[in-house]
Scaffold this motif. Structure first.
Motif, PDB file in Angstrom:
ATOM      1  N   LYS A  14       0.830  -1.209   0.000  1.00  0.00           N
ATOM      2  CA  LYS A  14       0.000   0.000   0.000  1.00  0.00           C
ATOM      3  C   LYS A  14       0.864   1.259   0.000  1.00  0.00           C
ATOM      4  CE  LYS A  14      -3.735   2.329   2.406  1.00  0.00           C
ATOM      5  NZ  LYS A  14      -4.711   2.247   3.518  1.00  0.00           N
ATOM      6  N   GLN A  24      -6.229   2.258  -5.536  1.00  0.00           N
ATOM      7  CA  GLN A  24      -6.299   0.810  -5.420  1.00  0.00           C
ATOM      8  C   GLN A  24      -6.950   0.206  -6.669  1.00  0.00           C
ATOM      9  OE1 GLN A  24      -8.821  -1.157  -2.331  1.00  0.00           O
ATOM     10  NE2 GLN A  24      -6.830  -1.412  -1.321  1.00  0.00           N
ATOM     11  N   SER A  39      -7.397  -5.200  -2.107  1.00  0.00           N
ATOM     12  CA  SER A  39      -7.695  -4.763  -0.748  1.00  0.00           C
ATOM     13  C   SER A  39      -7.328  -5.857   0.260  1.00  0.00           C
ATOM     14  CB  SER A  39      -9.179  -4.412  -0.628  1.00  0.00           C
ATOM     15  OG  SER A  39      -9.525  -4.146   0.705  1.00  0.00           O
TER      16      SER A  39
END
Length: 72
Positions: A14, A24, A39
């Protein structure tokens, strides 16, 4: 311990994705995966394959070891 490794790896992915200024959704599209799977990786819920880790490093244009520099 394994869960901790997945969480730290996900945090690093991330961090690198944000440094690359990718959402994302954009990043998942670049990898050819669904945003929810991305995710799950970033939250340490999924254990990505070696092939996926390689794709992540290539998509971020970084060397593979940089994804594992979270022991500091």
């Amino acid at each position: 311990m394994n869960t901790k490794i997945l969480q730290r790896f996900g945090e690093q992915v991330k961090r690198k994705r944000l440094e690359a200024e990718l959402s994302q959704e954009e990043f998942a599209e670049k990898l050819g995966i669904h945003r929810t799977y991305m995710s799950f990786i970033e939250r340490g819920i999924r254990n990505p394959s070696l092939i996926m880790i390689f794709k992540i490093s290539r998509a971020l244009k970084i060397k593979l070891p940089e994804l594992f520099e979270f022991d500091n």
